[in-house]
Design a protein around this motif. Structure first.
Motif, PDB file in Angstrom:
ATOM      1  N   VAL A   1       1.267  -1.051  -0.055  1.00  0.00           N
ATOM      2  CA  VAL A   1      -0.261  -0.367   0.524  1.00  0.00           C
ATOM      3  C   VAL A   1       1.051   0.794  -0.105  1.00  0.00           C
ATOM      4  CG1 VAL A   1      -1.453   1.292   1.333  1.00  0.00           C
ATOM      5  CG2 VAL A   1      -2.052  -1.900   1.342  1.00  0.00           C
ATOM      6  N   VAL A   2       0.197   2.423  -0.450  1.00  0.00           N
ATOM      7  CA  VAL A   2       1.136   3.318  -0.950  1.00  0.00           C
ATOM      8  C   VAL A   2       0.065   4.380  -0.056  1.00  0.00           C
ATOM      9  CG1 VAL A   2       2.560   4.845  -2.345  1.00  0.00           C
ATOM     10  CG2 VAL A   2       2.458   2.753  -2.984  1.00  0.00           C
ATOM     11  N   LEU A   3       0.326   5.346   0.328  1.00  0.00           N
ATOM     12  CA  LEU A   3      -0.266   5.842   1.239  1.00  0.00           C
ATOM     13  C   LEU A   3       0.604   7.281   2.262  1.00  0.00           C
ATOM     14  CD1 LEU A   3      -1.592   5.120   4.389  1.00  0.00           C
ATOM     15  CD2 LEU A   3       0.282   4.250   3.667  1.00  0.00           C
ATOM     16  N   GLY A   4      -0.242   8.796   1.808  1.00  0.00           N
ATOM     17  CA  GLY A   4       0.362  10.010   2.378  1.00  0.00           C
ATOM     18  C   GLY A   4      -0.573  10.263   2.684  1.00  0.00           C
TER      19      GLY A   4
ATOM     20  N   THR B   1       0.079  13.137   7.734  1.00  0.00           N
ATOM     21  CA  THR B   1       1.641  12.064   7.611  1.00  0.00           C
ATOM     22  C   THR B   1       1.349  12.069   9.522  1.00  0.00           C
ATOM     23  OG1 THR B   1       2.195  13.868   6.210  1.00  0.00           O
ATOM     24  CG2 THR B   1       4.112  12.424   7.748  1.00  0.00           C
ATOM     25  N   ALA B   2       1.362  13.155  10.096  1.00  0.00           N
ATOM     26  CA  ALA B   2       1.733  12.315  11.681  1.00  0.00           C
ATOM     27  C   ALA B   2       1.125  11.516  12.106  1.00  0.00           C
ATOM     28  CB  ALA B   2       1.528  13.479  12.810  1.00  0.00           C
ATOM     29  N   ARG B   3      -0.440  11.884  11.689  1.00  0.00           N
ATOM     30  CA  ARG B   3      -1.691  10.662  11.714  1.00  0.00           C
ATOM     31  C   ARG B   3      -1.591   9.404  11.131  1.00  0.00           C
ATOM     32  NH1 ARG B   3      -4.695   9.387  16.591  1.00  0.00           N
ATOM     33  NH2 ARG B   3      -6.260   8.192  15.864  1.00  0.00           N
ATOM     34  N   LEU B   4      -1.400   9.452  10.217  1.00  0.00           N
ATOM     35  CA  LEU B   4      -0.848   7.747   9.720  1.00  0.00           C
ATOM     36  C   LEU B   4       0.268   7.229  10.418  1.00  0.00           C
ATOM     37  CD1 LEU B   4      -1.078   9.160   5.248  1.00  0.00           C
ATOM     38  CD2 LEU B   4      -2.562   7.390   6.179  1.00  0.00           C
ATOM     39  N   LEU B   5       1.279   7.872  10.362  1.00  0.00           N
ATOM     40  CA  LEU B   5       2.665   6.974  10.845  1.00  0.00           C
ATOM     41  C   LEU B   5       2.171   6.932  12.353  1.00  0.00           C
ATOM     42  CD1 LEU B   5       5.381   6.606  10.524  1.00  0.00           C
ATOM     43  CD2 LEU B   5       6.028   8.625  11.694  1.00  0.00           C
ATOM     44  N   THR B   6       1.598   7.480  13.529  1.00  0.00           N
ATOM     45  CA  THR B   6       0.740   6.947  14.715  1.00  0.00           C
ATOM     46  C   THR B   6       0.152   5.919  14.334  1.00  0.00           C
ATOM     47  OG1 THR B   6       0.999   9.459  15.443  1.00  0.00           O
ATOM     48  CG2 THR B   6      -0.153   7.662  16.437  1.00  0.00           C
ATOM     49  N   GLN B   7      -0.481   5.774  13.517  1.00  0.00           N
ATOM     50  CA  GLN B   7      -2.063   4.498  13.698  1.00  0.00           C
ATOM     51  C   GLN B   7      -1.023   3.560  13.001  1.00  0.00           C
ATOM     52  OE1 GLN B   7      -3.545   5.527  16.358  1.00  0.00           O
ATOM     53  NE2 GLN B   7      -5.641   4.383  15.341  1.00  0.00           N
ATOM     54  N   LEU B   8       0.100   3.870  11.936  1.00  0.00           N
ATOM     55  CA  LEU B   8       0.512   2.545  11.685  1.00  0.00           C
ATOM     56  C   LEU B   8       0.810   2.387  12.407  1.00  0.00           C
ATOM     57  CD1 LEU B   8       1.854   4.182   7.865  1.00  0.00           C
ATOM     58  CD2 LEU B   8       0.027   2.384   8.034  1.00  0.00           C
ATOM     59  N   ALA B   9       1.979   2.435  13.252  1.00  0.00           N
ATOM     60  CA  ALA B   9       2.554   1.563  14.375  1.00  0.00           C
ATOM     61  C   ALA B   9       1.659   0.990  15.285  1.00  0.00           C
ATOM     62  CB  ALA B   9       3.329   2.951  14.829  1.00  0.00           C
ATOM     63  N   HIS B  10       0.951   2.164  15.692  1.00  0.00           N
ATOM     64  CA  HIS B  10      -0.284   1.445  16.688  1.00  0.00           C
ATOM     65  C   HIS B  10      -0.538   0.470  16.328  1.00  0.00           C
ATOM     66  CE1 HIS B  10      -2.874   1.729  20.294  1.00  0.00           C
ATOM     67  NE2 HIS B  10      -4.105   1.254  19.211  1.00  0.00           N
ATOM     68  N   THR B  11      -0.851   0.324  15.420  1.00  0.00           N
ATOM     69  CA  THR B  11      -1.643  -1.073  14.747  1.00  0.00           C
ATOM     70  C   THR B  11      -0.447  -2.283  14.249  1.00  0.00           C
ATOM     71  OG1 THR B  11      -2.325  -0.448  12.553  1.00  0.00           O
ATOM     72  CG2 THR B  11      -3.468   0.128  13.920  1.00  0.00           C
ATOM     73  N   GLY B  12       0.720  -2.159  14.419  1.00  0.00           N
ATOM     74  CA  GLY B  12       1.831  -2.476  14.436  1.00  0.00           C
ATOM     75  C   GLY B  12       2.010  -3.106  12.639  1.00  0.00           C
TER      76      GLY B  12
ATOM     77  N   ARG C   1       3.671  -2.800   9.100  1.00  0.00           N
ATOM     78  CA  ARG C   1       5.396  -2.694   8.606  1.00  0.00           C
ATOM     79  C   ARG C   1       5.195  -1.587   7.380  1.00  0.00           C
ATOM     80  NH1 ARG C   1       8.516  -7.970   6.146  1.00  0.00           N
ATOM     81  NH2 ARG C   1      10.209  -6.410   4.923  1.00  0.00           N
ATOM     82  N   THR C   2       6.060  -0.968   7.816  1.00  0.00           N
ATOM     83  CA  THR C   2       5.442   0.742   7.790  1.00  0.00           C
ATOM     84  C   THR C   2       7.624   1.195   7.257  1.00  0.00           C
ATOM     85  OG1 THR C   2       4.265   1.059   8.648  1.00  0.00           O
ATOM     86  CG2 THR C   2       5.157   3.139   7.725  1.00  0.00           C
ATOM     87  N   VAL C   3       7.311   1.766   5.428  1.00  0.00           N
ATOM     88  CA  VAL C   3       8.599   2.488   5.771  1.00  0.00           C
ATOM     89  C   VAL C   3       8.099   4.156   5.221  1.00  0.00           C
ATOM     90  CG1 VAL C   3      10.465   2.363   3.740  1.00  0.00           C
ATOM     91  CG2 VAL C   3       9.545   0.744   4.661  1.00  0.00           C
ATOM     92  N   VAL C   4       9.029   4.665   5.421  1.00  0.00           N
ATOM     93  CA  VAL C   4       8.406   6.617   4.973  1.00  0.00           C
ATOM     94  C   VAL C   4       9.695   7.166   3.696  1.00  0.00           C
ATOM     95  CG1 VAL C   4       8.243   8.695   5.924  1.00  0.00           C
ATOM     96  CG2 VAL C   4       8.196   7.285   7.971  1.00  0.00           C
ATOM     97  N   LEU C   5       8.552   7.326   3.212  1.00  0.00           N
ATOM     98  CA  LEU C   5       9.468   7.651   1.504  1.00  0.00           C
ATOM     99  C   LEU C   5       9.870   9.628   2.020  1.00  0.00           C
ATOM    100  CD1 LEU C   5       7.794   5.854  -1.026  1.00  0.00           C
ATOM    101  CD2 LEU C   5       9.932   4.720   0.282  1.00  0.00           C
ATOM    102  N   THR C   6      10.970   9.326   2.176  1.00  0.00           N
ATOM    103  CA  THR C   6      11.629  11.583   1.968  1.00  0.00           C
ATOM    104  C   THR C   6      12.304  11.289   0.980  1.00  0.00           C
ATOM    105  OG1 THR C   6      13.278  10.625   3.067  1.00  0.00           O
ATOM    106  CG2 THR C   6      11.354  11.134   4.809  1.00  0.00           C
ATOM    107  N   GLY C   7      12.480  12.581   0.654  1.00  0.00           N
ATOM    108  CA  GLY C   7      13.235  12.976   0.007  1.00  0.00           C
ATOM    109  C   GLY C   7      12.521  13.104  -1.768  1.00  0.00           C
ATOM    110  N   PRO C   8      13.676  13.221  -2.896  1.00  0.00           N
ATOM    111  CA  PRO C   8      13.019  14.028  -4.079  1.00  0.00           C
ATOM    112  C   PRO C   8      12.416  12.523  -4.719  1.00  0.00           C
ATOM    113  CG  PRO C   8      15.537  13.073  -4.588  1.00  0.00           C
ATOM    114  CD  PRO C   8      15.239  13.613  -2.608  1.00  0.00           C
ATOM    115  N   HIS C   9      11.571  12.421  -5.633  1.00  0.00           N
ATOM    116  CA  HIS C   9      10.646  11.269  -6.260  1.00  0.00           C
ATOM    117  C   HIS C   9      11.952  10.188  -6.174  1.00  0.00           C
ATOM    118  CE1 HIS C   9       8.264   9.073  -8.579  1.00  0.00           C
ATOM    119  NE2 HIS C   9       8.989   8.889  -9.271  1.00  0.00           N
ATOM    120  N   GLU C  10      13.017   9.949  -6.634  1.00  0.00           N
ATOM    121  CA  GLU C  10      14.125   9.063  -7.816  1.00  0.00           C
ATOM    122  C   GLU C  10      14.812   8.776  -6.416  1.00  0.00           C
ATOM    123  OE1 GLU C  10      14.227  12.053  -8.391  1.00  0.00           O
ATOM    124  OE2 GLU C  10      13.969  11.991 -10.966  1.00  0.00           O
TER     125      GLU C  10
END
Length: 357
Positions: free
Chosen positions: A156-159, A307-318, A320-329
């Motif tokens: 899943v890609v979300l944001g 962003t903060a709410r998604l990250l908090t709830q992803l962690a709370h519900t266990g 598996r999450t990877v945060v994507l940062t930086g430019p698109h490449e």
């Protein structure tokens, strides 16, 4: 060619593949009625209930039943116990046992039935359950839709709005599709929530041309509808796609949207999210991505909260999450590394019990 009244096919179907289906269809053609008995033992995977459900869907013209048969027919100390369980599962007299393996002859003898060997040399379908368990991708085309759906790794890609989630989901589907072979069928499931909002806004603009998203007024009852359809679209794509599926949003993201729009949680949407079969969530950070207002997106000021709410709830519900940062490449490279790791470590099956090796 001789026809029989009641035929029996017995197997573990762990998982069912093209060779199994050829056996069942051949037996069905030669019998008035056919029973397929799916064997189970202990906590092996896929679970017995799943295998029964798959075989019922794939072979609707046969009676498919399941039974826990933890003992081996070939073992003289357990043969009688095995037959007692089998007869309880298949009480009707059996006229023919269809099999591609030698042990079917012993079963037929015990049932007083004819033993019918089907493709004993297995030259038509060069596949076995052991081979599929070892490398499902190599035998992807030998698997039917419900089995592929169960084995597909779902990402899943979300944001928050305007953080590149849709662009990333499509880029990942394109990246893996270019691997060739079965990977060319890699799919990207669109965000149904956006489609739903677009439809609602179009209906409203037919009456009020100047209306925007803030005027749509989604109700709490809308969100389970969105989540359920999102899950249905995902399942449809998994049945017809490659070993990996990318989803631009999911039912979990819909629960957070409910909080954003209505200020409360949505139990109904949460129940749908809890039934999901996803394996990895890629969260697109809002930082470093310019906000683009297309008339359907939240204002820029809401992106940090989302962003903060998604990250908090992803962690709370266990999840598996990877945060994507930086430019698109850079984000794409991080995402590909995470997906490759998921694919490399995926184990879909437990090892056979000792008596079944």
């Amino acid at each position: 060619m001789k026809r029989y009244g009641h035929g029996l096919v017995l197997g573990r179907f762990r998982p069912p593949h093209a060779g199994h289906h050829h056996l069942v269809r051949t037996a069905r053609e030669r019998c008035e009625r056919l029973t397929v008995l799916v064997r189970g033992a202990g906590d092996e995977s896929p679970p017995l209930a799943d295998r029964v459900a798959w075989m019922r869907e794939i072979h609707p013209d046969a009676l498919v039943v399941g039974a826990e048969l933890p003992v081996d027919l070939q073992d003289p100390d357990h043969g009688d116990a095995h037959m007692a369980i089998l007869r309880a599962a298949v009480p009707e007299p059996v006229d023919a046992v269809f099999t591609s393996a030698p042990h079917g002859e012993e079963l037929a003898r015990r049932l007083g039935a004819a033993a019918v060997r089907v493709e004993p040399d297995r030259t038509r379908h060069l596949v076995s359950s052991a081979a599929v368990r070892a490398d499902p991708v190599a035998f992807w085309d030998d698997l039917e839709a419900p089995v592929r759906a169960a084995l597909t790794r779902r990402v899943v890609v979300l944001g928050a709005e305007s953080t590149g989630a849709t662009t990333m989901a499509r880029a990942l589907a394109d990246h893996y599709g270019r691997r060739g072979g079965v990977w060319t069928r890699t799919r990207c499931v669109p965000d149904h929530g956006r489609e739903y909002a677009e439809l609602k806004l179009a209906e409203l603009r037919a009456e009020r041309p100047g209306a925007d998203l803030s005027d749509v007024g989604l109700r709490s009852a809308d969100f389970p509808v969105i989540a359920l359809r999102q899950a249905e679209l995902e399942e449809e794509a998994a049945r017809d796609g490659s070993p990996v599926l990318f989803c631009d949003s999911d039912a979990f993201a819909t629960t957070i949207r409910h909080e954003r729009y209505l200020g409360t949680s949505s139990p109904g949407t949460g129940e749908i999210a809890a039934r999901g079969r996803q394996h990895l969530w890629l969260l697109t950070d809002h930082r470093g991505v310019a906000h683009a207002d297309d008339g359907l997106r939240d204002g820029e000021h809401l992106r940090p909260w989302m962003t903060a709410r998604l990250l908090t709830q992803l962690a709370h519900t266990g999840r598996r999450t990877v945060v994507l940062t930086g430019p698109h490449e850079e984000r794409l490279a991080t995402a590909v590394a995470a997906v490759d790791a998921l694919l490399a470590e995926a184990r879909h099956f437990t090892e056979p019990l000792p008596e079944h090796r």
